[in-house]
Design a protein around this motif. Structure first.
Motif, PDB file in Angstrom:
ATOM      1  N   ARG A 115     -17.530   6.567 -29.336  1.00  0.00           N
ATOM      2  CA  ARG A 115     -16.784   7.663 -29.965  1.00  0.00           C
ATOM      3  C   ARG A 115     -17.718   8.779 -30.405  1.00  0.00           C
ATOM      4  O   ARG A 115     -18.561   8.563 -31.271  1.00  0.00           O
ATOM      5  CB  ARG A 115     -16.029   7.148 -31.195  1.00  0.00           C
ATOM      6  N   PRO A 116     -17.584   9.967 -29.858  1.00  0.00           N
ATOM      7  CA  PRO A 116     -18.368  11.089 -30.398  1.00  0.00           C
ATOM      8  C   PRO A 116     -17.928  11.381 -31.836  1.00  0.00           C
ATOM      9  O   PRO A 116     -16.738  11.331 -32.152  1.00  0.00           O
ATOM     10  CB  PRO A 116     -18.029  12.250 -29.470  1.00  0.00           C
ATOM     11  N   GLY A 117     -18.881  11.647 -32.714  1.00  0.00           N
ATOM     12  CA  GLY A 117     -18.559  11.936 -34.105  1.00  0.00           C
ATOM     13  C   GLY A 117     -18.619  13.425 -34.400  1.00  0.00           C
ATOM     14  O   GLY A 117     -19.154  14.211 -33.618  1.00  0.00           O
ATOM     15  N   GLU A 118     -18.079  13.799 -35.546  1.00  0.00           N
ATOM     16  CA  GLU A 118     -18.148  15.191 -35.953  1.00  0.00           C
ATOM     17  C   GLU A 118     -19.587  15.550 -36.333  1.00  0.00           C
ATOM     18  O   GLU A 118     -20.401  14.683 -36.660  1.00  0.00           O
ATOM     19  CB  GLU A 118     -17.235  15.428 -37.157  1.00  0.00           C
ATOM     20  N   VAL A 119     -19.875  16.835 -36.272  1.00  0.00           N
ATOM     21  CA  VAL A 119     -21.196  17.308 -36.669  1.00  0.00           C
ATOM     22  C   VAL A 119     -21.297  17.241 -38.197  1.00  0.00           C
ATOM     23  O   VAL A 119     -20.444  17.763 -38.917  1.00  0.00           O
ATOM     24  CB  VAL A 119     -21.437  18.746 -36.174  1.00  0.00           C
ATOM     25  N   LEU A 120     -22.334  16.584 -38.681  1.00  0.00           N
ATOM     26  CA  LEU A 120     -22.571  16.451 -40.113  1.00  0.00           C
ATOM     27  C   LEU A 120     -23.584  17.501 -40.538  1.00  0.00           C
ATOM     28  O   LEU A 120     -24.646  17.626 -39.935  1.00  0.00           O
ATOM     29  CB  LEU A 120     -23.095  15.047 -40.430  1.00  0.00           C
ATOM     30  N   GLY A 121     -23.278  18.230 -41.595  1.00  0.00           N
ATOM     31  CA  GLY A 121     -24.181  19.294 -42.058  1.00  0.00           C
ATOM     32  C   GLY A 121     -23.633  20.653 -41.675  1.00  0.00           C
ATOM     33  O   GLY A 121     -22.906  20.809 -40.693  1.00  0.00           O
ATOM     34  N   ARG A 122     -24.035  21.650 -42.457  1.00  0.00           N
ATOM     35  CA  ARG A 122     -23.479  22.989 -42.281  1.00  0.00           C
ATOM     36  C   ARG A 122     -24.385  23.928 -41.497  1.00  0.00           C
ATOM     37  O   ARG A 122     -23.917  24.953 -40.987  1.00  0.00           O
ATOM     38  CB  ARG A 122     -23.159  23.592 -43.650  1.00  0.00           C
ATOM     39  N   ALA A 123     -25.654  23.615 -41.415  1.00  0.00           N
ATOM     40  CA  ALA A 123     -26.580  24.536 -40.740  1.00  0.00           C
ATOM     41  C   ALA A 123     -27.855  23.783 -40.386  1.00  0.00           C
ATOM     42  O   ALA A 123     -28.116  22.683 -40.869  1.00  0.00           O
ATOM     43  CB  ALA A 123     -26.915  25.729 -41.659  1.00  0.00           C
ATOM     44  N   GLY A 124     -28.632  24.404 -39.514  1.00  0.00           N
ATOM     45  CA  GLY A 124     -29.937  23.849 -39.172  1.00  0.00           C
ATOM     46  C   GLY A 124     -29.956  23.206 -37.798  1.00  0.00           C
ATOM     47  O   GLY A 124     -28.965  23.193 -37.068  1.00  0.00           O
ATOM     48  N   VAL A 125     -31.096  22.649 -37.462  1.00  0.00           N
ATOM     49  CA  VAL A 125     -31.289  22.022 -36.162  1.00  0.00           C
ATOM     50  C   VAL A 125     -30.355  20.832 -36.003  1.00  0.00           C
ATOM     51  O   VAL A 125     -30.074  20.114 -36.959  1.00  0.00           O
ATOM     52  CB  VAL A 125     -32.762  21.586 -35.992  1.00  0.00           C
ATOM     53  N   LEU A 126     -29.838  20.637 -34.791  1.00  0.00           N
ATOM     54  CA  LEU A 126     -28.909  19.546 -34.516  1.00  0.00           C
ATOM     55  C   LEU A 126     -29.653  18.376 -33.878  1.00  0.00           C
ATOM     56  O   LEU A 126     -30.303  18.531 -32.838  1.00  0.00           O
ATOM     57  CB  LEU A 126     -27.787  20.017 -33.581  1.00  0.00           C
ATOM     58  N   ARG A 127     -29.568  17.205 -34.516  1.00  0.00           N
ATOM     59  CA  ARG A 127     -30.138  15.982 -33.967  1.00  0.00           C
ATOM     60  C   ARG A 127     -28.991  15.050 -33.578  1.00  0.00           C
ATOM     61  O   ARG A 127     -28.131  14.745 -34.403  1.00  0.00           O
ATOM     62  CB  ARG A 127     -31.038  15.284 -34.993  1.00  0.00           C
ATOM     63  N   ARG A 128     -29.013  14.609 -32.341  1.00  0.00           N
ATOM     64  CA  ARG A 128     -27.947  13.733 -31.840  1.00  0.00           C
ATOM     65  C   ARG A 128     -28.447  12.283 -31.818  1.00  0.00           C
ATOM     66  O   ARG A 128     -29.599  12.035 -31.474  1.00  0.00           O
ATOM     67  CB  ARG A 128     -27.511  14.167 -30.438  1.00  0.00           C
ATOM     68  N   PHE A 129     -27.554  11.361 -32.160  1.00  0.00           N
ATOM     69  CA  PHE A 129     -27.951   9.955 -32.183  1.00  0.00           C
ATOM     70  C   PHE A 129     -26.842   9.082 -31.604  1.00  0.00           C
ATOM     71  O   PHE A 129     -25.656   9.427 -31.638  1.00  0.00           O
ATOM     72  CB  PHE A 129     -28.286   9.503 -33.612  1.00  0.00           C
ATOM     73  N   ARG A 130     -27.249   7.934 -31.073  1.00  0.00           N
ATOM     74  CA  ARG A 130     -26.315   6.910 -30.620  1.00  0.00           C
ATOM     75  C   ARG A 130     -26.309   5.752 -31.616  1.00  0.00           C
ATOM     76  O   ARG A 130     -27.252   5.585 -32.392  1.00  0.00           O
ATOM     77  CB  ARG A 130     -26.719   6.386 -29.236  1.00  0.00           C
ATOM     78  N   VAL A 131     -25.250   4.947 -31.558  1.00  0.00           N
ATOM     79  CA  VAL A 131     -25.138   3.767 -32.412  1.00  0.00           C
ATOM     80  C   VAL A 131     -24.915   2.555 -31.519  1.00  0.00           C
ATOM     81  O   VAL A 131     -24.063   2.583 -30.619  1.00  0.00           O
ATOM     82  CB  VAL A 131     -23.979   3.918 -33.417  1.00  0.00           C
ATOM     83  N   ALA A 132     -25.692   1.482 -31.757  1.00  0.00           N
ATOM     84  CA  ALA A 132     -25.608   0.283 -30.918  1.00  0.00           C
ATOM     85  C   ALA A 132     -25.681  -0.976 -31.772  1.00  0.00           C
ATOM     86  O   ALA A 132     -26.380  -0.998 -32.800  1.00  0.00           O
ATOM     87  CB  ALA A 132     -26.735   0.283 -29.882  1.00  0.00           C
ATOM     88  N   VAL A 133     -24.959  -2.007 -31.352  1.00  0.00           N
ATOM     89  CA  VAL A 133     -24.955  -3.304 -32.031  1.00  0.00           C
ATOM     90  C   VAL A 133     -25.276  -4.380 -31.001  1.00  0.00           C
ATOM     91  O   VAL A 133     -24.715  -4.390 -29.896  1.00  0.00           O
ATOM     92  CB  VAL A 133     -23.587  -3.587 -32.695  1.00  0.00           C
ATOM     93  N   GLU A 134     -26.169  -5.295 -31.359  1.00  0.00           N
ATOM     94  CA  GLU A 134     -26.565  -6.340 -30.417  1.00  0.00           C
ATOM     95  C   GLU A 134     -25.404  -7.279 -30.113  1.00  0.00           C
ATOM     96  O   GLU A 134     -24.698  -7.743 -31.019  1.00  0.00           O
ATOM     97  CB  GLU A 134     -27.740  -7.141 -30.973  1.00  0.00           C
ATOM     98  N   ASN A 135     -25.204  -7.551 -28.847  1.00  0.00           N
ATOM     99  CA  ASN A 135     -24.213  -8.537 -28.434  1.00  0.00           C
ATOM    100  C   ASN A 135     -24.636  -9.924 -28.914  1.00  0.00           C
ATOM    101  O   ASN A 135     -25.808 -10.292 -28.828  1.00  0.00           O
ATOM    102  CB  ASN A 135     -24.074  -8.537 -26.913  1.00  0.00           C
ATOM    103  N   GLY A 136     -23.671 -10.662 -29.443  1.00  0.00           N
ATOM    104  CA  GLY A 136     -23.967 -11.981 -29.985  1.00  0.00           C
ATOM    105  C   GLY A 136     -24.323 -11.969 -31.455  1.00  0.00           C
ATOM    106  O   GLY A 136     -24.591 -13.027 -32.028  1.00  0.00           O
ATOM    107  N   SER A 137     -24.309 -10.785 -32.077  1.00  0.00           N
ATOM    108  CA  SER A 137     -24.627 -10.690 -33.508  1.00  0.00           C
ATOM    109  C   SER A 137     -23.424 -10.987 -34.385  1.00  0.00           C
ATOM    110  O   SER A 137     -23.572 -11.226 -35.594  1.00  0.00           O
ATOM    111  CB  SER A 137     -25.155  -9.287 -33.835  1.00  0.00           C
ATOM    112  N   GLY A 138     -22.221 -10.946 -33.813  1.00  0.00           N
ATOM    113  CA  GLY A 138     -21.012 -11.154 -34.597  1.00  0.00           C
ATOM    114  C   GLY A 138     -20.539  -9.912 -35.321  1.00  0.00           C
ATOM    115  O   GLY A 138     -19.583  -9.984 -36.106  1.00  0.00           O
ATOM    116  N   GLU A 139     -21.175  -8.765 -35.060  1.00  0.00           N
ATOM    117  CA  GLU A 139     -20.797  -7.518 -35.725  1.00  0.00           C
ATOM    118  C   GLU A 139     -20.067  -6.596 -34.739  1.00  0.00           C
ATOM    119  O   GLU A 139     -20.340  -6.604 -33.534  1.00  0.00           O
ATOM    120  CB  GLU A 139     -22.029  -6.804 -36.274  1.00  0.00           C
ATOM    121  N   ASP A 140     -19.138  -5.802 -35.281  1.00  0.00           N
ATOM    122  CA  ASP A 140     -18.360  -4.866 -34.475  1.00  0.00           C
ATOM    123  C   ASP A 140     -19.059  -3.515 -34.419  1.00  0.00           C
ATOM    124  O   ASP A 140     -19.445  -2.966 -35.455  1.00  0.00           O
ATOM    125  CB  ASP A 140     -16.959  -4.705 -35.072  1.00  0.00           C
ATOM    126  N   VAL A 141     -19.209  -2.957 -33.223  1.00  0.00           N
ATOM    127  CA  VAL A 141     -19.974  -1.721 -33.076  1.00  0.00           C
ATOM    128  C   VAL A 141     -19.271  -0.538 -33.732  1.00  0.00           C
ATOM    129  O   VAL A 141     -19.928   0.336 -34.310  1.00  0.00           O
ATOM    130  CB  VAL A 141     -20.281  -1.444 -31.590  1.00  0.00           C
TER     131      VAL A 141
END
Length: 296
Positions: A115-141
């Protein structure tokens, strides 16, 4: 025997004996029986119609006190939903640490929040990041992605500087870094591969940041650390801290020290290991200003 020429007579009817009593005395038994039946009917009617004390409370202004229901009498879904998620939590207390065993190893592969997320912050350089969860960890991504989003949105996060914006992107999009939730063994390997040893007593213990990777240790994500649990720090607050601390490293910030006993700990202090007299704090900005301590 000679037969009579006349038909036999019908037997004579008995002549009723006339009641010589006065009329009022003749009706007395009837009145007594009627009065008895009437009284009995009224008593039965009153018994049926009179509301109980419980019914009066249920329909009045004050709710009736309900008897406690055993969890064993509830459906499985209801019992599990009402159960406390941690042994140290009460219905009014925050969760400090999650119970149960934490997987030490996963599959070594990762699921990504698409899911792409909204841009956080009002100004300045934009840093993009991904979010990942290890398979078999029992956690929902997606759940982890939402927690990361809350931590980086603030108020109080790195974007409060007005010089930085952050955005979660889909896995196939262009990105600057990835935030991983990994089991302790996988976290140890990812961190050591980037030159950071997170082991304490031979066991991968802390989280880390290596170039392009923010690695959150599943052990810490689920159980926090003993001295913060003893300080009654909610697990959700610790999670805010660990995301902002490791992302702070990705943004170029080094470790800082406690500025003085009783003061909030800087977010770049190693609060997972010690407080040194400071109070826990998950945010790099406090009251709208960058809050920092002496550099290590």
């Amino acid at each position: 025997m000679p037969v009579s020429a006349y038909p036999p007579r019908a037997p004579a009817r008995p002549v009723p004996v006339r009641d010589r009593r006065p009329a009022g005395r003749r009706w007395q038994p009837v009145i007594v029986v009627f009065a008895f039946l009437l009284a009995a009917g009224i008593a039965i009617f009153a018994t049926v119609q009179r509301p109980s004390a419980t019914a009066g409370m249920l329909t009045g202004d004050e709710p009736a006190e309900q008897p406690p229901v055993s969890s064993s009498a509830l459906p499985a879904s209801s019992a599990s939903a009402s159960a406390s998620p941690a042994p140290n939590a009460s219905p009014s207390a925050p969760v400090l640490s999650l119970p149960g065993p934490v997987p030490a190893q996963g599959r070594g592969s990762f699921a990504y929040d698409e899911r792409p997320g909204e841009v956080l912050g009002r100004a300045g350089v934009l840093r993009r990041f991904r979010v990942a969860v290890e398979n078999g960890s029992g956690e929902d991504v997606d759940t982890f992605g939402d927690a990361v989003q809350r931590a980086l949105a603030g108020p109080g996060s790195w974007v409060d500087s007005g010089e930085l914006r952050l955005q979660r992107v889909a896995p196939n999009s262009r990105y600057d870094f990835t935030i991983y939730l990994a089991t302790r063994d996988t976290a140890g390997q990812l961190c050591l591969g980037g030159g950071v040893d997170i082991r304490i007593g031979g066991v991968p213990y802390t989280s880390c940041r290596v170039p392009g990777k923010v690695v959150v240790n599943l052990d810490r994500w689920r159980t926090s650390v003993p001295h913060l649990v003893a300080a009654k720090l909610p697990l959700d607050t610790y999670r805010l801290y660990v995301v902002n601390h490791e992302v702070g490293h990705q943004l170029g910030h080094g470790h800082e020290r406690c500025p003085g006993p009783g003061k909030p700990a800087p977010v770049m202090q190693q609060q997972t290991l010690f407080l040194d007299g400071c109070r826990p704090n998950p945010w790099p900005y406090v009251d709208g200003r960058r809050y920092a301590g002496p550099s290590v």
